[in-house]
Design a protein around this motif. Structure first.
Motif, PDB file in Angstrom:
ATOM      1  N   ILE A 203       0.853  -1.183   0.000  1.00 38.06           N
ATOM      2  CA  ILE A 203       0.000   0.000   0.000  1.00 38.06           C
ATOM      3  C   ILE A 203       0.889   1.233   0.000  1.00 38.06           C
ATOM      4  O   ILE A 203       1.844   1.323   0.767  1.00 38.06           O
ATOM      5  CB  ILE A 203      -0.933   0.006   1.229  1.00 38.06           C
ATOM      6  CG1 ILE A 203      -1.910  -1.173   1.142  1.00 38.06           C
ATOM      7  CG2 ILE A 203      -1.712   1.312   1.335  1.00 38.06           C
ATOM      8  CD1 ILE A 203      -2.800  -1.335   2.337  1.00 38.06           C
ATOM      9  N   ALA A 204       0.563   2.172  -0.865  1.00 35.57           N
ATOM     10  CA  ALA A 204       1.343   3.403  -0.954  1.00 35.57           C
ATOM     11  C   ALA A 204       1.246   4.165   0.369  1.00 35.57           C
ATOM     12  O   ALA A 204       0.199   4.157   1.021  1.00 35.57           O
ATOM     13  CB  ALA A 204       0.821   4.260  -2.097  1.00 35.57           C
ATOM     14  N   PRO A 205       2.318   4.826   0.794  1.00 35.91           N
ATOM     15  CA  PRO A 205       2.329   5.527   2.081  1.00 35.91           C
ATOM     16  C   PRO A 205       1.192   6.531   2.259  1.00 35.91           C
ATOM     17  O   PRO A 205       0.657   6.657   3.337  1.00 35.91           O
ATOM     18  CB  PRO A 205       3.679   6.235   2.094  1.00 35.91           C
ATOM     19  CG  PRO A 205       4.524   5.456   1.149  1.00 35.91           C
ATOM     20  CD  PRO A 205       3.591   4.899   0.126  1.00 35.91           C
ATOM     21  N   LYS A 206       0.807   7.233   1.205  1.00 38.14           N
ATOM     22  CA  LYS A 206      -0.241   8.235   1.375  1.00 38.14           C
ATOM     23  C   LYS A 206      -1.623   7.618   1.559  1.00 38.14           C
ATOM     24  O   LYS A 206      -2.556   8.308   1.914  1.00 38.14           O
ATOM     25  CB  LYS A 206      -0.241   9.225   0.224  1.00 38.14           C
ATOM     26  CG  LYS A 206      -0.740   8.696  -1.091  1.00 38.14           C
ATOM     27  CD  LYS A 206      -0.726   9.815  -2.113  1.00 38.14           C
ATOM     28  CE  LYS A 206      -1.406   9.386  -3.387  1.00 38.14           C
ATOM     29  NZ  LYS A 206      -1.489  10.483  -4.326  1.00 38.14           N
ATOM     30  N   TYR A 207      -1.765   6.304   1.367  1.00 30.28           N
ATOM     31  CA  TYR A 207      -3.045   5.631   1.548  1.00 30.28           C
ATOM     32  C   TYR A 207      -3.113   4.841   2.843  1.00 30.28           C
ATOM     33  O   TYR A 207      -4.101   4.204   3.118  1.00 30.28           O
ATOM     34  CB  TYR A 207      -3.328   4.700   0.359  1.00 30.28           C
ATOM     35  CG  TYR A 207      -3.661   5.451  -0.889  1.00 30.28           C
ATOM     36  CD1 TYR A 207      -2.695   5.666  -1.837  1.00 30.28           C
ATOM     37  CD2 TYR A 207      -4.929   5.966  -1.100  1.00 30.28           C
ATOM     38  CE1 TYR A 207      -2.984   6.380  -2.994  1.00 30.28           C
ATOM     39  CE2 TYR A 207      -5.229   6.661  -2.248  1.00 30.28           C
ATOM     40  CZ  TYR A 207      -4.256   6.873  -3.183  1.00 30.28           C
ATOM     41  OH  TYR A 207      -4.542   7.570  -4.322  1.00 30.28           O
ATOM     42  N   ARG A 208      -2.087   4.882   3.656  1.00 30.93           N
ATOM     43  CA  ARG A 208      -2.095   4.124   4.910  1.00 30.93           C
ATOM     44  C   ARG A 208      -3.051   4.746   5.903  1.00 30.93           C
ATOM     45  O   ARG A 208      -3.164   5.946   6.003  1.00 30.93           O
ATOM     46  CB  ARG A 208      -0.689   4.066   5.499  1.00 30.93           C
ATOM     47  CG  ARG A 208       0.196   3.198   4.658  1.00 30.93           C
ATOM     48  CD  ARG A 208       1.436   2.840   5.370  1.00 30.93           C
ATOM     49  NE  ARG A 208       2.216   2.049   4.423  1.00 30.93           N
ATOM     50  CZ  ARG A 208       3.431   1.684   4.628  1.00 30.93           C
ATOM     51  NH1 ARG A 208       4.052   2.041   5.718  1.00 30.93           N
ATOM     52  NH2 ARG A 208       4.065   0.966   3.739  1.00 30.93           N
ATOM     53  N   ARG A 209      -3.689   3.890   6.637  1.00 27.97           N
ATOM     54  CA  ARG A 209      -4.599   4.357   7.672  1.00 27.97           C
ATOM     55  C   ARG A 209      -3.846   4.427   8.987  1.00 27.97           C
ATOM     56  O   ARG A 209      -3.112   3.522   9.338  1.00 27.97           O
ATOM     57  CB  ARG A 209      -5.774   3.402   7.824  1.00 27.97           C
ATOM     58  CG  ARG A 209      -6.635   3.370   6.603  1.00 27.97           C
ATOM     59  CD  ARG A 209      -7.786   2.445   6.818  1.00 27.97           C
ATOM     60  NE  ARG A 209      -8.597   2.422   5.603  1.00 27.97           N
ATOM     61  CZ  ARG A 209      -9.527   1.547   5.382  1.00 27.97           C
ATOM     62  NH1 ARG A 209      -9.794   0.627   6.265  1.00 27.97           N
ATOM     63  NH2 ARG A 209     -10.223   1.588   4.267  1.00 27.97           N
ATOM     64  N   GLY A 210      -4.065   5.510   9.690  1.00 20.66           N
ATOM     65  CA  GLY A 210      -3.433   5.659  10.993  1.00 20.66           C
ATOM     66  C   GLY A 210      -4.174   4.848  12.028  1.00 20.66           C
ATOM     67  O   GLY A 210      -5.387   4.890  12.119  1.00 20.66           O
ATOM     68  N   GLY A 211      -3.470   4.096  12.817  1.00 26.08           N
ATOM     69  CA  GLY A 211      -4.082   3.318  13.880  1.00 26.08           C
ATOM     70  C   GLY A 211      -4.442   4.234  15.035  1.00 26.08           C
ATOM     71  O   GLY A 211      -3.619   4.996  15.513  1.00 26.08           O
ATOM     72  N   SER A 212      -5.694   4.166  15.471  1.00 25.01           N
ATOM     73  CA  SER A 212      -6.103   4.984  16.604  1.00 25.01           C
ATOM     74  C   SER A 212      -7.166   4.246  17.391  1.00 25.01           C
ATOM     75  O   SER A 212      -7.839   3.361  16.888  1.00 25.01           O
ATOM     76  CB  SER A 212      -6.646   6.329  16.128  1.00 25.01           C
ATOM     77  OG  SER A 212      -7.879   6.152  15.473  1.00 25.01           O
ATOM     78  N   SER A 213      -7.314   4.644  18.642  1.00 24.84           N
ATOM     79  CA  SER A 213      -8.338   4.032  19.473  1.00 24.84           C
ATOM     80  C   SER A 213      -9.724   4.491  19.041  1.00 24.84           C
ATOM     81  O   SER A 213     -10.714   3.852  19.331  1.00 24.84           O
ATOM     82  CB  SER A 213      -8.097   4.380  20.943  1.00 24.84           C
ATOM     83  OG  SER A 213      -8.185   5.778  21.127  1.00 24.84           O
ATOM     84  N   ARG A 214      -9.821   5.633  18.362  1.00 18.68           N
ATOM     85  CA  ARG A 214     -11.102   6.129  17.900  1.00 18.68           C
ATOM     86  C   ARG A 214     -11.745   5.146  16.929  1.00 18.68           C
ATOM     87  O   ARG A 214     -12.960   5.003  16.886  1.00 18.68           O
ATOM     88  CB  ARG A 214     -10.928   7.494  17.234  1.00 18.68           C
ATOM     89  CG  ARG A 214     -12.240   8.079  16.788  1.00 18.68           C
ATOM     90  CD  ARG A 214     -12.058   9.409  16.135  1.00 18.68           C
ATOM     91  NE  ARG A 214     -13.281   9.739  15.446  1.00 18.68           N
ATOM     92  CZ  ARG A 214     -13.884  10.896  15.543  1.00 18.68           C
ATOM     93  NH1 ARG A 214     -13.347  11.829  16.263  1.00 18.68           N
ATOM     94  NH2 ARG A 214     -14.986  11.126  14.902  1.00 18.68           N
ATOM     95  N   GLY A 215     -10.955   4.461  16.141  1.00 13.24           N
ATOM     96  CA  GLY A 215     -11.495   3.477  15.216  1.00 13.24           C
ATOM     97  C   GLY A 215     -12.242   2.373  15.938  1.00 13.24           C
ATOM     98  O   GLY A 215     -13.276   1.923  15.483  1.00 13.24           O
ATOM     99  N   ASN A 216     -11.730   1.942  17.091  1.00 14.88           N
ATOM    100  CA  ASN A 216     -12.410   0.916  17.869  1.00 14.88           C
ATOM    101  C   ASN A 216     -13.726   1.442  18.427  1.00 14.88           C
ATOM    102  O   ASN A 216     -14.718   0.727  18.454  1.00 14.88           O
ATOM    103  CB  ASN A 216     -11.513   0.426  19.007  1.00 14.88           C
ATOM    104  CG  ASN A 216     -10.311  -0.333  18.482  1.00 14.88           C
ATOM    105  OD1 ASN A 216     -10.366  -0.906  17.391  1.00 14.88           O
ATOM    106  ND2 ASN A 216      -9.238  -0.323  19.229  1.00 14.88           N
ATOM    107  N   PHE A 217     -13.742   2.691  18.885  1.00 13.92           N
ATOM    108  CA  PHE A 217     -14.978   3.274  19.404  1.00 13.92           C
ATOM    109  C   PHE A 217     -16.005   3.400  18.286  1.00 13.92           C
ATOM    110  O   PHE A 217     -17.181   3.086  18.491  1.00 13.92           O
ATOM    111  CB  PHE A 217     -14.725   4.645  20.036  1.00 13.92           C
ATOM    112  CG  PHE A 217     -15.999   5.342  20.420  1.00 13.92           C
ATOM    113  CD1 PHE A 217     -16.690   4.948  21.553  1.00 13.92           C
ATOM    114  CD2 PHE A 217     -16.526   6.346  19.627  1.00 13.92           C
ATOM    115  CE1 PHE A 217     -17.883   5.559  21.897  1.00 13.92           C
ATOM    116  CE2 PHE A 217     -17.719   6.963  19.956  1.00 13.92           C
ATOM    117  CZ  PHE A 217     -18.393   6.572  21.105  1.00 13.92           C
ATOM    118  N   GLU A 218     -15.581   3.862  17.134  1.00 16.63           N
ATOM    119  CA  GLU A 218     -16.510   4.023  16.018  1.00 16.63           C
ATOM    120  C   GLU A 218     -17.070   2.681  15.563  1.00 16.63           C
ATOM    121  O   GLU A 218     -18.238   2.586  15.207  1.00 16.63           O
ATOM    122  CB  GLU A 218     -15.852   4.762  14.854  1.00 16.63           C
ATOM    123  CG  GLU A 218     -15.571   6.217  15.131  1.00 16.63           C
ATOM    124  CD  GLU A 218     -16.814   7.046  15.415  1.00 16.63           C
ATOM    125  OE1 GLU A 218     -17.902   6.718  14.895  1.00 16.63           O
ATOM    126  OE2 GLU A 218     -16.698   8.017  16.178  1.00 16.63           O
TER     127      GLU A 218
END
Length: 163
Positions: A23-38
């Motif tokens: 995956i190209a660097p500009k398409y990487r998703r940042g890991g965050s705890s907000r993703g788990n809440f959502e």
């Protein structure tokens, strides 16, 4: 880049050239705890919606179709219904799930449409405060409801109260 050369999010390469599968660097998703809440909020909306459908249709069936139907609904009907702990918890579950389900939906709308962080923050604070007040007051009404109150040692009149 011409119209036929399209950037691939999988490789960062231009179409038509070999792809590495990364995956190209500009398409990487940042890991965050907000993703788990959502994800939990999304799942809650689906599950609470299913439970609410059962609770609401059960409520409507008992209140509108059983017995005399809509003509039987009055203060005495509610008093008799809330004398049973089953119906207290049924109505409590309906109140809590409906408020939390609605609050989560409005929170999502606020996140989508409020542009400034401060506006988003204060709208959500008002939403959470209103939700807390309604849940607390509704819970108190359900569990402290007394259809036959005694004031200064005298029972208030009502045809549904035992003598």
């Amino acid at each position: 880049m011409s119209a036929t050369e399209i950037q691939s999010p999988r490789s960062g390469q231009i179409s038509g050239k070999p792809e590495s599968g990364k995956i190209a660097p500009k398409y990487r998703r940042g890991g965050s705890s907000r993703g788990n809440f959502e994800m939990a909020a999304w799942l809650f909306m689906r599950l609470s919606g299913v439970v609410l459908v059962v609770l609401i249709f059960g409520h409507l069936f008992v209140n509108l179709l059983v017995g005399e139907g809509i003509h039987a609904i009055d203060f005495g009907f509610v008093a008799g219904k809330w004398a049973d702990p089953f119906w207290q918890f049924w109505d409590l579950a309906m109140l809590w799930l409906a408020m939390l389900h609605g609050t989560n939906g409005v929170r999502t709308i606020i996140n989508d449409y409020a542009e400034k962080d401060s506006t988003r923050f204060w709208l959500k604070m008002v939403l959470y405060a209103a939700t807390a007040v309604i849940i607390i007051l509704g819970t108190l009404v359900i569990f402290t409801f007394n259809p036959c109150p005694v004031v200064d040692g005298v029972q208030l009149p009502g045809g549904f109260c035992p003598a």
